[in-house]
Design an enzyme around this catalytic site. Structure first.
Site, PDB file in Angstrom:
ATOM      1  N   ASP A  23       0.746  -1.050   0.018  1.00 12.62           N
ATOM      2  CA  ASP A  23      -0.011  -0.196   0.042  1.00 12.62           C
ATOM      3  C   ASP A  23       0.853   1.340  -0.015  1.00 12.62           C
ATOM      4  O   ASP A  23       2.167   1.309   0.201  1.00 12.62           O
ATOM      5  CB  ASP A  23      -0.888   0.010   1.391  1.00 12.62           C
ATOM      6  CG  ASP A  23      -2.230   0.958   0.936  1.00 12.62           C
ATOM      7  OD1 ASP A  23      -2.038   1.456  -0.036  1.00 12.62           O
ATOM      8  OD2 ASP A  23      -2.988   0.712   2.057  1.00 12.62           O
ATOM      9  N   GLU A  75       2.844   6.747  -2.504  1.00 16.32           N
ATOM     10  CA  GLU A  75       2.879   8.011  -3.263  1.00 16.32           C
ATOM     11  C   GLU A  75       3.162   9.338  -2.555  1.00 16.32           C
ATOM     12  O   GLU A  75       3.689  10.298  -3.076  1.00 16.32           O
ATOM     13  CB  GLU A  75       1.144   8.080  -3.515  1.00 16.32           C
ATOM     14  CG  GLU A  75       0.522   6.934  -4.180  1.00 16.32           C
ATOM     15  CD  GLU A  75      -0.260   6.100  -3.207  1.00 16.32           C
ATOM     16  OE1 GLU A  75      -0.748   5.226  -3.715  1.00 16.32           O
ATOM     17  OE2 GLU A  75      -0.014   6.242  -1.976  1.00 16.32           O
ATOM     18  N   ASP A 122      -8.556   3.708  -3.321  1.00  8.66           N
ATOM     19  CA  ASP A 122      -9.872   4.133  -2.411  1.00  8.66           C
ATOM     20  C   ASP A 122     -11.094   4.508  -3.088  1.00  8.66           C
ATOM     21  O   ASP A 122     -11.160   5.919  -3.296  1.00  8.66           O
ATOM     22  CB  ASP A 122      -9.378   4.854  -1.044  1.00  8.66           C
ATOM     23  CG  ASP A 122      -8.048   4.538  -0.442  1.00  8.66           C
ATOM     24  OD1 ASP A 122      -8.109   3.067  -0.509  1.00  8.66           O
ATOM     25  OD2 ASP A 122      -7.672   5.327   0.427  1.00  8.66           O
TER      26      ASP A 122
END
Length: 780
Positions: free
Chosen positions: A434, A437, A502
Site C-alpha cells: 500500500d 505516493e 480508495d
C-alpha cells in the site's frame, strides 16, 4: 502547464522561444541530430544572441523512434531513470535516406521525415511504407520557456529564481482520441484534458491518480512514451485544440513514438521498451477476503468470517490481513499484534490447514512510524530518507513521526528484505504494498546523491514494488510471486498486480473504477483489481451485488472495505434468497471458478503480448470500430468475452456490441453487431457475451476454489466456430498442455488427447445447468 493565452498571446509571466527552423542536420550512429535556432537564420548575424534547441532522433528498435529535445546540454542528467529494455535491447540498424521531401530516419515500420524546406521547421512521423501519417511536429511545436520571464538575457546567468521548461506539441488529427496515462478516473478519452503526472493519494473521484504512467495510446495507431519519472504536464487538446502538448521542468525532454499499426502491436512494442508483466499464480485469480481496514483480526473473527463464507457456498482462496495485524502507531514495524496473534506462525498454519483458505496476504507500506520496533534500527543505521541538514525526514501525516525507507541505499534494501523474509517464515504468501505516493521532494536528500528528489517522487513506486516482488520471487519462485499494489509508474507492470485504490460505495465510484482499470490496461498492465462494494462508506445491498458481478469479472477479485465489513451477510441482514447478497456472491464466484481454464490461458497470452487480461478496453480487440474508442462502461475479458457492468438498481443497462455475432453466456441467445442494445437483469447476470468463432473451455460445475485440473471433466463450448478456431490449455501451474482446435470440417475437435476425465463438447453455446439467471434477463 499552459504557455500561451489563446492563440495570439504568451501566458502572463512566461517567455517562450520556439524552434523556428531546422538549420543543420547531422547524421549519427543512431539517427539524426537537428540544430534548431529560435529564429530564422537569414544572415550570419542571426546566429548571435539566439537560443537553439537540439532535437535528437534515434531508432532503437523496429517501430520505435525516440525524440529528445535539449536546450542547455550541460545540465546534469540526474536519476533515477526508467529501466528500459529490461529484457535486453536487440541490435538494430536504423536507415537514413535523403530525398526531395526531406531527410528520413527509418526504424523498420516507422519513419520520421525532417522537412527540407528552407527556413522551415517540421518533422512528420509516418509508416515507412508511406501508407499512414501518424502525427507531426509542425511550426512552433517545440520550444523552451522561462517563468518568470527574464527582462534581460544576463539574468539567466543565475537560474535560481527562474523555472525553465521544455515542451513539444504533437499534432492531433481530426477525430483522434487519446487514452491511458495511468489509472485515471475521469473521461476515458483524454482529449480536452489537462493532466499532471504526479502520484498522489487522492481517491478515485478526482483528477489525481495513484498510478501515473507516462504513456498514452492514440486511436491513429501509435503511442507516446515520455521518458522521465519526474512531473510531466500535458495539455491534450486543451491549450491548442489540434495538439497534444508535453512539458517538463528542466533542460531536456525525451519521448518515444511507438507504431502499431494496431493498438495491440503498440502495447507489445511498449512492453519490449519498458518491460512485460510477469505471470501470476493461478490461486491469485480466486476470491480474496479481508475483514476490512479498521476491523479486528483475532482468530475467532477471521474463522467466523471464513466459516460463514463456506456455509454460504463461497470459497475464499486468499485471506488478507490489513493494517491492524500490527498495533496502532507502529506501522510498518513488521510485528504482529501480540494480543490478536499470540503465535502468528501457528495461527496462520491453522488457518491454512482448516481448508477455509489456501493463501495469506498481509498489508505493508514503506513508511516507518517512530513508535514501532523497526524505526530505531532503521534510523540508527541510515536506512531512512534524510533532510538536507542530516535529520531524518519525518512528519505526522498517516503515522506519527513516520520516516520513509531509502531504497537507494543497498543496505536499507537488504534490511527491508530481511523484514519481509521474517513474514514469509511465518507463513505469509503474498504482500499488499500500500501507499508509496507520499514521497517528499523538498528538503530531502537520498543516500544516492545522484538522485533528483522530484524524479524520485513517482519512481519510488517502481523501486518499492520491485524490492518486495523480487523478495517474493526468491522465496516462492519466479511465477508464484504476487503483490497487491496501489502506487505505480511506467515499468511497474512487471510486478503484478495492482488494485484501484480508495473508491466510495456508490454506482458513480464503480464507474470511476471501470474507467481507471481501462486506462491502466492501455498502459501495459495485464492484471488489475478493485475493492468490491467500494472502500469508503456502507454499500446498499443492490450496489454490493452489482459490484460483485463486476468485481468477479476482473482479473483479480477482492472484498475489502474501510470501517465496515464486506462479507455478504452483513450487507443485507443475511438474506438467503436467490437474489440476496450471499447467493449473488456465491454464484459469481462459482462462475469465475468455471472460467479458470479460459482465464489462465488468456492471462498467459496477455503477458506475452503486454496487454490487459481484464479490464481490456474494447478498442484493443476492435480498433477499426470508431465507437470502440469511446466505450468506458464495458470491457473485454481476454479476447472472447465482453462484459457490461450494471450501475442501476433496477438492472437496466445499455451496451455496445461490435461487428459480428455475439452469444449471451446466460441464455445462448444470439445478437448481431454492430449496435447498441438495452437489457434488464437481476443480480445473477449482466450482459456477458461470447464472441463468434470462440472455443470456450469451462471447468466442471460445482468445483470450489481457483486451483484445480483445468483439463479434467471440462466443457468445451463452441460459439459459431470456423476452421482454425482454437483454445490453449494450461495446467494450474501455468504450464502449457496443448491446444484445442477446430478441424477442417468445422466440427471435429483436434487436441482432445490433452483432455482428461468425462469432458463434453457443446456445439451451440454452453449447456444450461442453471436456468435461474436467464429467467431474470429481459431484452428491451
Amino acid at each position: 502547464m499552459k504557455f500561451r493565452d489563446g492563440m495570439w498571446m504568451v501566458a502572463e509571466g512566461m517567455r517562450v522561444e520556439y524552434a523556428e527552423e531546422v538549420y543543420d542536420i547531422t547524421e549519427t550512429d543512431k539517427g539524426l541530430s537537428l540544430l534548431c535556432p529560435s529564429r530564422k537564420i537569414r544572415s550570419r548575424g542571426d546566429t548571435l544572441n539566439t537560443s537553439t534547441l537540439t532535437i535528437d532522433l534515434e531508432a532503437p528498435h523496429d517501430g520505435i523512434i525516440s525524440v529528445e529535445t535539449t536546450h542547455w546540454a550541460g545540465a546534469a542528467r540526474k536519476g533515477p531513470h526508467f529501466d528500459l529494455f529490461p529484457g535486453g535491447q536487440p541490435k538494430f540498424e536504423p536507415k537514413v535516406l535523403k530525398g526531395d521531401k526531406g531527410t528520413t530516419l527509418s526504424s523498420g515500420s516507422l519513419s520520421a521525415t525532417v522537412s527540407s524546406e528552407e527556413h522551415n521547421f517540421g518533422i512528420q512521423f509516418h509508416s515507412s511504407d508511406g501508407s499512414k501519417v501518424l502525427t507531426s511536429l509542425a511550426s512552433r511545436s517545440v520550444g523552451l520557456a522561462y517563468n518568470p520571464a527574464p527582462s534581460n538575457p544576463l539574468q539567466t546567468g543565475d537560474m535560481r529564481d527562474f523555472k525553465h521548461y521544455i515542451f513539444t506539441q504533437t499534432n492531433l488529427g481530426v477525430g483522434e482520441s487519446v487514452h491511458g496515462l495511468g489509472e485515471r478516473f475521469g473521461a476515458f478519452n483524454k482529449v480536452g484534458q489537462s493532466i499532471s503526472l504526479w502520484n498522489a493519494d487522492g481517491g478515485t473521484s478526482s483528477d489525481q491518480a495513484y498510478k501515473n504512467v507516462s504513456f498514452w495510446l492514440s486511436s491513429r495507431g501509435y503511442g507516446i512514451f515520455i521518458d522521465t519519472p519526474g512531473r510531466v504536464e500535458l495539455e491534450i487538446g486543451s491549450e491548442r485544440c489540434c495538439r497534444a502538448q508535453t512539458s517538463v521542468e528542466g533542460q531536456r525532454l525525451k519521448w518515444y513514438i511507438i507504431y502499431g499499426p494496431t493498438p495491440k502491436e503498440v502495447l507489445y512494442r511498449y512492453s519490449i521498451l519498458t518491460g512485460r508483466p510477469n505471470k501470476v499464480p493461478s490461486w491469485s485469480y480466486g476470491l480474496w477476503l479481508t475483514t476490512s481496514f479498521t476491523t479486528n483480526y483475532d482468530e475467532a473473527t477471521v474463522n467466523s468470517f471464513l466459516e460463514g463464507m463456506k456455509e454460504r457456498d463461497t470459497q475464499v482462496d486468499v485471506f488478507h490481513y490489513d493494517c491492524f495485524w500490527m498495533k496502532g502507531f507502529r506501522w510498518t514495524d513488521f510485528v504482529f499484534d501480540s494480543e490478536k496473534f499470540p503465535d502468528p506462525k501457528a495461527q496462520i498454519a491453522r488457518l491454512k490447514s482448516s481448508g477455509l483458505v489456501s493463501k495469506v496476504c498481509v498489508w505493508i507500506n514503506p513508511y516507518i512510524a517512530q513508535h514501532g520496533a523497526a524505526f530505531k534500527e532503521a534510523a540508527e543505521k541510515g536506512y531512512l530518507v534524510k533532510r538536507k541538514n542530516g535529520d531524518i525526514w519525518q512528519w505526522d501525516l498517516w503515522q506519527a513521526g513516520m520516516g520513509l525507507v531509502d531504497f537507494t541505499n543497498p543496505e536499507a534494501v537488504t534490511w527491508y528484505t530481511d523484514c519481509l523474509n521474517e513474514l514469509f517464515d511465518k507463513g505469509v504468501d503474498c504482500i499488499k504494498t500500500d501507499f508509496g505516493e507520499r514521497v517528499p521532494t523538498l528538503d530531502v536528500e537520498w543516500f544516492d546523491k545522484e538522485i533528483d528528489p522530484h524524479k524520485m517522487h513517482n519512481f519510488y513506486a517502481f523501486l518499492y514494488n520491485k524490492i518486495v516482488y523480487e523478495a517474493l520471487q526468491k522465496r516462492y519462485g519466479d511465477e508464484e510471486a504476487v503483490l497487491f499494489a496501489r502506487a505505480a509508474c511506467a515499468g511497474t507492470q512487471r510486478f503484478p498486480l495492482v488494485w484501484g485504490g480508495d473508491c466510495e460505495s456508490t454506482p458513480e465510484a464503480m464507474a470511476e473504477s471501470v474507467r481507471g482499470g481501462l486506462g491502466l490496461g492501455l498502459c501495459g498492465f495485464s492484471f488489475w483489481s478493485n475493492d468490491i462494494g467500494g472502500f469508503e462508506g456502507y454499500p446498499a445491498p443492490w450496489i454490493y451485488k452489482r459490484w460483485v458481478a463486476f468485481g468477479l469479472l476482473c482479473s483479480h477479485s477482492r472484498l475489502h472495505g474501510s470501517s465496515s465489513y464486506r462479507v455478504p451477510w452483513t450487507i443485507d441482514g443475511d438474506d438467503r434468497s436467490n437474489e440476496g447478497c450471499s447467493r449473488t456472491l456465491s454464484r459469481w464466484t462459482a462462475l469465475k471458478t468455471r472460467l479458470m481454464p479460459y482465464l489462465i490461458a488468456q492471462g498467459s497470452r496477455a503477458v506475452e503480448q503486454g496487454v490487459p487480461l481484464s479490464l481490456r478496453a474494447t478498442c484493443l480487440e476492435f480498433p477499426e470500430d470508431p465507437t470502440a474508442w469511446y466505450l468506458d462502461r464495458q470491457f473485454m475479458i481476454g479476447e472472447s468475452l465482453l462484459a457490461a457492468p450494471i450501475f442501476d438498481e433496477a438492472g437496466e443497462v445499455e451496451f455496445y456490441l461490435p461487428k459480428g455475432r455475439w452469444t449471451c453466456f446466460f441464455t445462448n441467445r444470439v445478437r448481431e453487431g454492430p449496435g447498441w442494445f438495452r437489457e434488464r437483469h437481476g443480480f445473477g447476470s449482466l450482459p456477458l457475451y461470447v464472441r463468434e468463432n470462440t472455443l470456450l473451455v469451462l471447468g466442471k460445475p460445482g468445483i470450489r476454489g481457483a486451483v484445480y485440473d483445468y483439463a479434467a471433466d471440462v466443457e468445451v463450448c463452441l460459439y459459431q466456430v470456423k476452421e482454425g478456431a482454437s483454445a490453449d490449455l494450461l495446467d494450474s501451474s501455468g504450464k502449457a498442455l496443448g491446444t484445442l482446435k477446430i478441424a477442417a470440417d468445422g466440427s471435429a475437435l483436434e487436441g482432445a488427447e490433452f483432455l482428461k476425465g468425462e469432458w463434453t463438447k457443446s456445439n451451440d453455446g454452453r449447456k444450461m445447468e442453471d436456468e435461474s439467471p436467464s429467467k431474470t434477463i429481459e431484452w428491451l
